[in-house]
Motif scaffolding. Structure first.
Motif, PDB file in Angstrom:
ATOM      1  N   LEU A   1       0.842  -1.204   0.000  1.00  0.00           N
ATOM      2  CA  LEU A   1       0.000   0.000   0.000  1.00  0.00           C
ATOM      3  C   LEU A   1       0.874   1.249   0.000  1.00  0.00           C
ATOM      4  N   GLN A   2       0.342   2.297  -0.641  1.00  0.00           N
ATOM      5  CA  GLN A   2       1.094   3.565  -0.704  1.00  0.00           C
ATOM      6  C   GLN A   2       0.531   4.564   0.299  1.00  0.00           C
ATOM      7  N   ILE A   3       1.393   5.420   0.766  1.00  0.00           N
ATOM      8  CA  ILE A   3       0.953   6.448   1.717  1.00  0.00           C
ATOM      9  C   ILE A   3       0.780   7.755   0.949  1.00  0.00           C
ATOM     10  N   LYS A   4      -0.392   8.378   1.118  1.00  0.00           N
ATOM     11  CA  LYS A   4      -0.643   9.612   0.369  1.00  0.00           C
ATOM     12  C   LYS A   4      -1.076  10.708   1.325  1.00  0.00           C
ATOM     13  N   GLU A   5      -1.192  11.896   0.768  1.00  0.00           N
ATOM     14  CA  GLU A   5      -1.583  13.038   1.584  1.00  0.00           C
ATOM     15  C   GLU A   5      -2.640  13.825   0.836  1.00  0.00           C
ATOM     16  N   SER A   6      -3.708  14.202   1.530  1.00  0.00           N
ATOM     17  CA  SER A   6      -4.693  15.075   0.891  1.00  0.00           C
ATOM     18  C   SER A   6      -5.045  16.173   1.878  1.00  0.00           C
ATOM     19  N   LYS A   7      -5.602  17.250   1.327  1.00  0.00           N
ATOM     20  CA  LYS A   7      -5.913  18.378   2.219  1.00  0.00           C
ATOM     21  C   LYS A   7      -6.973  17.994   3.231  1.00  0.00           C
ATOM     22  N   SER A   8      -7.981  17.195   2.776  1.00  0.00           N
ATOM     23  CA  SER A   8      -9.073  16.892   3.701  1.00  0.00           C
ATOM     24  C   SER A   8      -8.700  15.796   4.692  1.00  0.00           C
ATOM     25  N   GLN A   9      -7.944  14.785   4.228  1.00  0.00           N
ATOM     26  CA  GLN A   9      -7.668  13.642   5.119  1.00  0.00           C
ATOM     27  C   GLN A   9      -6.305  13.702   5.784  1.00  0.00           C
ATOM     28  N   GLY A  10      -5.439  14.605   5.336  1.00  0.00           N
ATOM     29  CA  GLY A  10      -4.069  14.589   5.855  1.00  0.00           C
ATOM     30  C   GLY A  10      -3.349  13.379   5.280  1.00  0.00           C
ATOM     31  N   ILE A  11      -2.494  12.744   6.099  1.00  0.00           N
ATOM     32  CA  ILE A  11      -1.774  11.555   5.638  1.00  0.00           C
ATOM     33  C   ILE A  11      -2.699  10.354   5.756  1.00  0.00           C
ATOM     34  N   PHE A  12      -2.760   9.539   4.697  1.00  0.00           N
ATOM     35  CA  PHE A  12      -3.577   8.331   4.796  1.00  0.00           C
ATOM     36  C   PHE A  12      -2.966   7.218   3.964  1.00  0.00           C
ATOM     37  N   ILE A  13      -3.366   5.980   4.298  1.00  0.00           N
ATOM     38  CA  ILE A  13      -2.831   4.829   3.573  1.00  0.00           C
ATOM     39  C   ILE A  13      -3.824   4.525   2.457  1.00  0.00           C
ATOM     40  N   TYR A  14      -3.393   4.835   1.231  1.00  0.00           N
ATOM     41  CA  TYR A  14      -4.283   4.754   0.073  1.00  0.00           C
ATOM     42  C   TYR A  14      -4.696   3.302  -0.179  1.00  0.00           C
ATOM     43  N   GLY A  15      -6.017   3.072  -0.197  1.00  0.00           N
ATOM     44  CA  GLY A  15      -6.536   1.740  -0.515  1.00  0.00           C
ATOM     45  C   GLY A  15      -6.577   0.779   0.664  1.00  0.00           C
ATOM     46  N   ALA A  16      -6.159   1.226   1.853  1.00  0.00           N
ATOM     47  CA  ALA A  16      -6.191   0.307   3.003  1.00  0.00           C
ATOM     48  C   ALA A  16      -7.650  -0.026   3.340  1.00  0.00           C
ATOM     49  N   THR A  17      -7.898  -1.283   3.641  1.00  0.00           N
ATOM     50  CA  THR A  17      -9.266  -1.706   3.984  1.00  0.00           C
ATOM     51  C   THR A  17      -9.701  -1.007   5.270  1.00  0.00           C
ATOM     52  N   GLU A  18     -10.923  -0.478   5.226  1.00  0.00           N
ATOM     53  CA  GLU A  18     -11.498   0.137   6.432  1.00  0.00           C
ATOM     54  C   GLU A  18     -12.786  -0.603   6.734  1.00  0.00           C
ATOM     55  N   ILE A  19     -12.860  -1.241   7.867  1.00  0.00           N
ATOM     56  CA  ILE A  19     -14.064  -2.001   8.207  1.00  0.00           C
ATOM     57  C   ILE A  19     -14.869  -1.203   9.222  1.00  0.00           C
ATOM     58  N   SER A  20     -16.175  -1.040   8.950  1.00  0.00           N
ATOM     59  CA  SER A  20     -17.032  -0.386   9.947  1.00  0.00           C
ATOM     60  C   SER A  20     -17.293  -1.369  11.062  1.00  0.00           C
ATOM     61  N   ILE A  21     -17.106  -0.939  12.275  1.00  0.00           N
ATOM     62  CA  ILE A  21     -17.377  -1.853  13.379  1.00  0.00           C
ATOM     63  C   ILE A  21     -18.486  -1.294  14.261  1.00  0.00           C
ATOM     64  N   MET A  22     -19.369  -2.183  14.686  1.00  0.00           N
ATOM     65  CA  MET A  22     -20.596  -1.757  15.347  1.00  0.00           C
ATOM     66  C   MET A  22     -20.480  -1.758  16.871  1.00  0.00           C
ATOM     67  N   ASN A  23     -19.688  -2.673  17.375  1.00  0.00           N
ATOM     68  CA  ASN A  23     -19.590  -2.780  18.838  1.00  0.00           C
ATOM     69  C   ASN A  23     -18.250  -3.435  19.184  1.00  0.00           C
ATOM     70  N   SER A  24     -17.959  -3.543  20.468  1.00  0.00           N
ATOM     71  CA  SER A  24     -16.616  -4.002  20.825  1.00  0.00           C
ATOM     72  C   SER A  24     -16.389  -5.465  20.467  1.00  0.00           C
ATOM     73  N   SER A  25     -17.427  -6.323  20.568  1.00  0.00           N
ATOM     74  CA  SER A  25     -17.145  -7.732  20.261  1.00  0.00           C
ATOM     75  C   SER A  25     -16.881  -7.896  18.764  1.00  0.00           C
ATOM     76  N   ASP A  26     -17.614  -7.112  17.936  1.00  0.00           N
ATOM     77  CA  ASP A  26     -17.367  -7.086  16.497  1.00  0.00           C
ATOM     78  C   ASP A  26     -15.905  -6.665  16.233  1.00  0.00           C
ATOM     79  N   ALA A  27     -15.487  -5.585  16.937  1.00  0.00           N
ATOM     80  CA  ALA A  27     -14.122  -5.061  16.752  1.00  0.00           C
ATOM     81  C   ALA A  27     -13.084  -6.114  17.122  1.00  0.00           C
ATOM     82  N   LEU A  28     -13.303  -6.791  18.237  1.00  0.00           N
ATOM     83  CA  LEU A  28     -12.306  -7.763  18.696  1.00  0.00           C
ATOM     84  C   LEU A  28     -12.191  -8.934  17.723  1.00  0.00           C
TER      85      LEU A  28
END
Ligand code: ATP
Length: 402
Positions: free
Chosen positions: A122-149
């Motif tokens: 993965l590449q690291i990029k920078e944008s004005k709105s997000q600052g530094i971010f890892i381009y294309g990194a998977t982001e999973i929405s998590i609903m509660n702590s057991s889901d997160a764990l």
């Protein structure tokens, strides 16, 4: 107190030292509770575990197991997750919220997605709105702590899969957990976004002591390089006026760029009423030079005026006692949120500048059309002039039939 290589005294200051009878909860309560509370208020925070192989970094972060361990041994990561959801659920002001998780590992200067192993560089990029971010990194929405764990445990298991496939030991890579929190509040109708980044660094032992060769030597060199880069960034930031902060020297420091900040003074010094004006000037200069990187001088001047009015930066001509009060106020509102405000305003100015540019183009276009229309009208007028020459005048010349 320690001796350096020249046998001279070196003194290190620590906010707190935990002895071997300290519980995981002691470390959590001291280190992480304020960071979780800040993230819920839209302020980024990070916790990095650093030390020699076998020192207990991973144990401190994850405990003996993410999913199955008793309360006493539960690591920082699980405690952060539990508290984060507890804060969001129990806050009276918070109406809606989302929590997203990304998990990457940095191995031999490559960033690998632990939530999707097919993404291994993965590449690291920078944008004005997000600052530094890892381009294309998977982001999973998590609903509660057991889901997160559950998700965290999958990510950690993927670290182990990599170990057998690539013959790497997890302790040879840096593991980065990123929790992004966003929520709306009834108190002020604002949406707040904060991140908590937890980093389990690779072991910091010296290459010459390990007697390593081949791949193991490459790993050790790369780890040492990135750990030195982290040290260099922190050194630069703790220098009063750094010329250059070498964030780009490693993937680790680049990813952490928005999370490693500098506060020159300790809290006790901040509340000292005899502050000189140096820090205010320095803060103002740094904000303004950051703005100058992307904006025109006249826009920076306008923003400077606005910031002084809003109390975000200080009027260099103001009386010193007022400056001291203002500085304490800003320090308590956290410099991180200040920088976020600067970035939001920079973005707004950029949008307005773009809009302005667009309108200018439209105006020029409209003016050109108008000019052409005028020419065409003039041509038509000339034609009409001929048409209006009375037939009696033209008739003698044979232009008009009798
Ligand atoms: N506080 C502790 N209580 C019980 N066992 C511990 C504790 N700290 C570490 N250990 C044990 O010590 C061993 C090494 O710990 P750990 O793997 O956390 O070290 P590390 O610093 O992460 O090493 P590496 O750099 O290789 O990743 C593990 O078996 C772990 O279970």
């Amino acid at each position: 107190q320690f001796l350096d290589e020249r046998d001279e005294d070196v003194i290190f200051s620590f906010d707190k030292v935990f002895y071997d009878d300290a519980e995981q909860s002691d470390v959590y309560n001291f280190l992480a509770v304020p960071i979780v509370a800040d993230a819920v208020n839209g302020i980024n925070g990070t916790i990095i575990s650093y030390g020699q192989t076998g020192a207990g970094k991973t144990y401190s972060m994850e405990g003996p197991s993410i999913l199955h361990c008793n309360e006493l041994k539960t690591g920082l990561v699980q405690r952060v997750v539990n508290d984060l959801f507890e804060c969001l659920r129990t806050s009276e002001d918070i109406t809606t919220w989302t929590v997203k998780l990304s998990m990457v590992e940095i191995y031999l200067e490559k960033v690998r997605d632990l939530l999707d192993l097919s993404k291994d560089n993965l590449q690291i990029k920078e944008s004005k709105s997000q600052g530094i971010f890892i381009y294309g990194a998977t982001e999973i929405s998590i609903m509660n702590s057991s889901d997160a764990l559950e998700r965290l445990s999958e990510g950690i298991a993927n670290r182990a899969v990599g170990e057998t496939q690539m013959n790497l030991a997890s302790s040879r890579s840096h593991c980065v957990y990123i929790f992004s929190v966003q929520h709306g509040s009834t108190a002020d109708d604002k949406v707040r976004a904060g991140k908590i980044v937890l980093v389990d660094l690779a072991g910091s032992e010296k290459v010459e002591k390990t007697g390593a060769e081949g791949r193991v030597l490459d790993e050790a060199k790369t780890i040492n390089k990135s750990l030195s880069a982290l040290g260099n960034v922190i050194n630069a930031l703790t220098t009063a006026k750094p010329n250059h902060v070498p964030y780009r020297d490693s993937k680790l420091t680049r990813i952490l760029q928005d999370f490693i900040i500098t506060l020159y003074r300790s809290q006790s010094e901040v509340s000292d009423p005899s502050l000189d004006s140096y820090d205010h000037d320095d803060l103002r200069d740094r904000i303004l030079s950051k703005l100058r990187l992307s904006l025109k001088e006249e826009d920076v001047d306008l923003l400077e005026e606005l910031f002084v009015q809003e109390g975000i930066i200080f009027d260099p001509d103001a009386a010193v006692p007022d400056i001291d009060l203002a500085f304490q106020d800003v320090a308590s509102r956290q410099i991180v949120s200040l920088v976020q405000t600067v970035e939001e305003l920079t973005e707004t100015v950029q949008e307005l500048t773009d809009e302005n540019e667009k309108l200018r183009h439209q105006l020029e276009f409209a003016q050109e059309i108008a000019a052409r229309a005028q020419c065409a009208t003039a041509d038509r007028s000339r034609g009409a002039l001929f048409g209006f020459v009375p037939a009696a005048v033209l008739r003698p010349f044979g232009f008009v039939p009798d």
